[in-house]
Design an enzyme around this catalytic site. Sequence first.
Site, PDB file in Angstrom:
ATOM      1  N   TRP A 102       0.825  -1.212   0.000  1.00  0.00           N
ATOM      2  CA  TRP A 102       0.000   0.000   0.000  1.00  0.00           C
ATOM      3  C   TRP A 102       0.855   1.256   0.000  1.00  0.00           C
ATOM      4  CZ3 TRP A 102      -4.316  -0.870  -2.076  1.00  0.00           C
ATOM      5  CH2 TRP A 102      -4.968  -2.092  -1.882  1.00  0.00           C
ATOM      6  N   ASP A 171      -1.946   6.153   6.513  1.00  0.00           N
ATOM      7  CA  ASP A 171      -2.976   5.258   5.979  1.00  0.00           C
ATOM      8  C   ASP A 171      -3.233   4.174   7.025  1.00  0.00           C
ATOM      9  OD1 ASP A 171      -4.527   3.377   4.735  1.00  0.00           O
ATOM     10  OD2 ASP A 171      -3.137   2.997   3.066  1.00  0.00           O
ATOM     11  N   LYS A 195     -12.122  -2.673   6.579  1.00  0.00           N
ATOM     12  CA  LYS A 195     -11.291  -3.545   7.405  1.00  0.00           C
ATOM     13  C   LYS A 195     -11.806  -3.560   8.851  1.00  0.00           C
ATOM     14  CE  LYS A 195      -8.719  -3.644   3.684  1.00  0.00           C
ATOM     15  NZ  LYS A 195      -7.777  -2.698   3.175  1.00  0.00           N
TER      16      LYS A 195
END
Length: 359
Positions: A102, A171, A195
């Site tokens: 990511w 993030d 999530k």
Amino acid sequence: MTQAYNFSAGPAMLPQEVLLRIQEELIEYENSKASVMEISHRGVDFMEAAQKAEKDLRELLKIPDHYKVLFLQGGASAQFSMVPINLLRGGSKANYANTGHWSVKAIAEAKRYCDVNICTDSSGNNFTDIEDFHDWKVDEDAAYFHYTPNETIAGLEFDYIPDVSMPIAADMSSTILSREIDVSKYGVIYAGAQKNIGPSGLTIVIVRDDLIGHPVNGQPKLFDYATQANNDSMFNTPATFPWYVAGRVFEWLKEQGGLSAMQKINKAKAETLYSAIDNSDFYSNPVSIKYRSWMNIPFLLADEKLKSKFLERSKDSGLLALKGHRSVGGMRASIYNAMPQEGVDALVSFMNDFEKDFG
Ligand SMILES: *Cc1c(COP(=O)(O)O)cnc(C)c1O
């Protein structure tokens, strides 16, 4: 009630109590005589739900008053652009830590807006370790620093906040609400909901007031934090259903005892699974012990050929979605807030039985 435990990395398991509550009120929401999916986002019933969700999130994370909380769309991926658009503030350089899949995506997007200085790069160790902070190369003139506190795919998690002088953008998609954090150390925190917050389609952004209102020229108005902050995240129609579900999840988290309680539970769950992996020659986890994730735990089988058998049998035992990401191989157990200790115990007991049969 389902007897299965879902280890999906995202969209991920939600607390059963929350699903039941949603089911109960799905057709008629409160006094509205319609479903929460069918009512105006500007009506009293939805506005109350929206404000309550924000209030509970602020309480859970102890968010200071000089931060705005935004309920947006576009996923964490849209924030890969919104962070440079809003945080460069006339600057031309940004610092990024490259610690996984990511991070790589965030860096690629930032490069469309500015020069990216990679402070540290874990790609050389397949994202299984993080270089000591003292050896990082932080550019003091950069407008901000971006990192990914928990890398969802390789299962690599920071156990500290990097001590840099510029605003930090984080993030937190796969770690938010899993433990206590000091929000005041950050400029921007963002997370896709799917999530640890609720259904996909919602992105939560927590942003310090002084970082709002200085967007790069010529970019979409919707990508200016000020547009959303000045309109209480209702500049356009928000993702009403995920927002409402997130509110129910926040209530559930408060009932569990808030983040100090979740932190203890999550640490214990992770320890259970890592010790099962470490005490066996049949399973292994390649991540440096200091940086092992509490939320996403990849593990390899000594004999990769047994993988499909493992997945087939675990699924038959009600242990779902254990297949690892293709870039890592093996298995991955994502054990977010909604996964109870019993689910991890069931997985460990299955792993022990599987090792007896095939080890
Ligand atoms: C899942 C994930 C993303 C991608 O989120 P989208 O909402 O699909 O854009 C980004 N970063 C991290 C850390 C993730 O876990």
